[in-house]
Design an enzyme around this catalytic site. Sequence first.
Site, mmCIF file in Angstrom:
data_model
loop_
_atom_site.group_PDB
_atom_site.id
_atom_site.type_symbol
_atom_site.label_atom_id
_atom_site.label_comp_id
_atom_site.label_asym_id
_atom_site.label_seq_id
_atom_site.Cartn_x
_atom_site.Cartn_y
_atom_site.Cartn_z
ATOM 1 N N LYS A 1 19.678 -26.858 19.854
ATOM 2 C CA LYS A 1 18.386 -27.340 19.354
ATOM 3 C C LYS A 1 17.920 -28.564 20.141
ATOM 4 O O LYS A 1 16.759 -28.642 20.560
ATOM 5 C CB LYS A 1 18.471 -27.698 17.860
ATOM 6 C CG LYS A 1 18.898 -26.544 16.970
ATOM 7 C CD LYS A 1 18.834 -26.900 15.494
ATOM 8 C CE LYS A 1 19.803 -27.981 15.061
ATOM 9 N NZ LYS A 1 21.234 -27.614 15.176
ATOM 10 N N ARG B 1 31.090 -31.014 24.289
ATOM 11 C CA ARG B 1 29.858 -31.794 24.510
ATOM 12 C C ARG B 1 30.161 -33.259 24.838
ATOM 13 O O ARG B 1 31.005 -33.891 24.223
ATOM 14 C CB ARG B 1 28.994 -31.713 23.246
ATOM 15 C CG ARG B 1 27.730 -32.560 23.328
ATOM 16 C CD ARG B 1 26.697 -32.111 22.358
ATOM 17 N NE ARG B 1 27.055 -32.348 20.962
ATOM 18 C CZ ARG B 1 26.275 -31.992 19.944
ATOM 19 N NH1 ARG B 1 25.130 -31.378 20.171
ATOM 20 N NH2 ARG B 1 26.653 -32.234 18.706
ATOM 21 N N ARG C 1 30.581 -37.520 20.688
ATOM 22 C CA ARG C 1 30.141 -37.889 19.346
ATOM 23 C C ARG C 1 31.319 -37.886 18.394
ATOM 24 O O ARG C 1 32.171 -37.003 18.470
ATOM 25 C CB ARG C 1 29.090 -36.881 18.859
ATOM 26 C CG ARG C 1 27.675 -37.375 19.021
ATOM 27 C CD ARG C 1 26.672 -36.301 18.754
ATOM 28 N NE ARG C 1 26.760 -35.725 17.408
ATOM 29 C CZ ARG C 1 25.860 -34.887 16.902
ATOM 30 N NH1 ARG C 1 24.812 -34.531 17.632
ATOM 31 N NH2 ARG C 1 25.987 -34.404 15.688
ATOM 32 N N ARG D 1 30.911 -28.983 9.465
ATOM 33 C CA ARG D 1 29.467 -28.926 9.749
ATOM 34 C C ARG D 1 28.974 -27.480 9.774
ATOM 35 O O ARG D 1 27.881 -27.181 9.303
ATOM 36 C CB ARG D 1 29.168 -29.626 11.089
ATOM 37 C CG ARG D 1 29.226 -31.150 10.958
ATOM 38 C CD ARG D 1 29.408 -31.828 12.290
ATOM 39 N NE ARG D 1 28.299 -31.657 13.182
ATOM 40 C CZ ARG D 1 28.392 -31.736 14.515
ATOM 41 N NH1 ARG D 1 29.554 -31.968 15.090
ATOM 42 N NH2 ARG D 1 27.327 -31.588 15.258
ATOM 43 N N ARG E 1 17.011 -29.098 6.617
ATOM 44 C CA ARG E 1 18.342 -28.495 6.512
ATOM 45 C C ARG E 1 18.639 -28.012 5.098
ATOM 46 O O ARG E 1 19.716 -27.447 4.864
ATOM 47 C CB ARG E 1 19.407 -29.534 6.896
ATOM 48 C CG ARG E 1 19.816 -29.511 8.362
ATOM 49 C CD ARG E 1 20.672 -30.747 8.603
ATOM 50 N NE ARG E 1 21.732 -30.579 9.550
ATOM 51 C CZ ARG E 1 21.719 -31.111 10.785
ATOM 52 N NH1 ARG E 1 20.673 -31.747 11.228
ATOM 53 N NH2 ARG E 1 22.777 -30.978 11.558
HETATM 54 P P1 AMP Z 1 22.781 -33.494 14.215
HETATM 55 O O1 AMP Z 1 22.667 -34.468 15.344
HETATM 56 O O2 AMP Z 1 21.500 -32.761 13.938
HETATM 57 O O3 AMP Z 1 23.970 -32.568 14.358
HETATM 58 O O4 AMP Z 1 23.059 -34.356 12.901
HETATM 59 C C1 AMP Z 1 24.206 -35.171 12.783
HETATM 60 C C2 AMP Z 1 24.454 -35.526 11.327
HETATM 61 O O5 AMP Z 1 23.340 -36.265 10.812
HETATM 62 C C3 AMP Z 1 24.574 -34.333 10.381
HETATM 63 O O6 AMP Z 1 25.888 -33.806 10.362
HETATM 64 C C4 AMP Z 1 24.182 -34.970 9.044
HETATM 65 O O7 AMP Z 1 25.227 -35.768 8.532
HETATM 66 C C5 AMP Z 1 23.052 -35.902 9.461
HETATM 67 N N1 AMP Z 1 21.738 -35.222 9.431
HETATM 68 C C6 AMP Z 1 20.931 -34.929 10.492
HETATM 69 N N2 AMP Z 1 19.814 -34.307 10.081
HETATM 70 C C7 AMP Z 1 19.925 -34.194 8.725
HETATM 71 C C8 AMP Z 1 19.113 -33.629 7.719
HETATM 72 N N3 AMP Z 1 17.948 -33.020 8.008
HETATM 73 N N4 AMP Z 1 19.540 -33.698 6.439
HETATM 74 C C9 AMP Z 1 20.695 -34.301 6.119
HETATM 75 N N5 AMP Z 1 21.521 -34.834 7.015
HETATM 76 C C10 AMP Z 1 21.152 -34.792 8.318
#
Ligand code: AMP
Length: 215
Positions: free
Chosen positions: A14, A128, A161, A172, A89
Site C-alpha cells: 500500500k 523490509r 520497523r 498484524r 481498517r
Molecule cells: P501501518 O504502517 O499501516 O502498518 O500501521 C502500523 C500500525 O499503526 C498498525 O499496526 C496499527 O497499530 C496502527 N494503525 C495504522 N493505521 C491504523 C488505523 N487506521 N486504525 C488503527 N490503527 C492503525
Amino acid sequence: MKAIVLLGAPGAGKGTTAEAVKGRTAFLHVSTGDMLRRAVKNGTDLGRRAESYMKQGELVPDELMTQLIDERLVKEGPEALYVFDGYPRTVNQAEQLEQSLERHGGRLDRVFLLDAPRPVLIERLTGRRICRQCGRNYHVVNVPPAKDGVCDACGGELYQRSDDTEDTIVNRLEVYERQTHSLIARYEAQGLLVRVDAGQQADRMAADVMAELPE
Ligand code: AMP
C-alpha cells in the site's frame, strides 16, 4: 476533492503504491501508520496513547484515528486529492471516513484492494528496511540498496520497523483478517472496489492503480 483508499493486508504494498501515485499525480499520500509513527517519535499526546497498540500490532482505538483524519482533511482543504493508505481498517472507521469526506464536500471515489498470498506478505514484511531520513522502502532480497544499510537516494541509515518482527507480523495479519477484511464486501456492495494483483512487482501494481484512478 477526490479520495481513493488502498485496502490490503500489511505487506501488500500500500505504501509503495501510494508513493508511486503521489510521485506522478497531485494526490496526497495519507498514511495513518506514518502519521502515528511520527506522533510516537515526537512524543505527542496521541503518540503516547497509540504506542503500546502499535508495538503489539493491535489497532489504535477508532476515536483517535477519526480525530487524526479529520485534522488532516481540515489542514489540506477542500480541493485536495487523497490516497488513504492503512485507513480505514474497521467498519466504524469506514463509516467515519464517509461522514468526514461528506462534511468536506467530497466522497470516496474508488477502493483498490491489493491482494497477495500470505507467504508473500510475510516475506516482504520480514525483509523490509526503511530509510530513517527520507522514508524510502527497501527489501533485503528483492530491493536491496547498493550499499548495505545505506539509502541509495539520500545516504540515510536503513532500519527495520519494530513491528516488522515475526511475532508481531503474525498478529498484524490476524488483526487484518478479523477487523479489516470485512471492508472488502462493503466496498464491493458500494460498487467502489477494484482488485489489483499485489503479488506482482511494485511498478506493475502502481501501473494497474494509475490506470483506474478517478477522472
Ligand atoms: P501501518 O504502517 O499501516 O502498518 O500501521 C502500523 C500500525 O499503526 C498498525 O499496526 C496499527 O497499530 C496502527 N494503525 C495504522 N493505521 C491504523 C488505523 N487506521 N486504525 C488503527 N490503527 C492503525
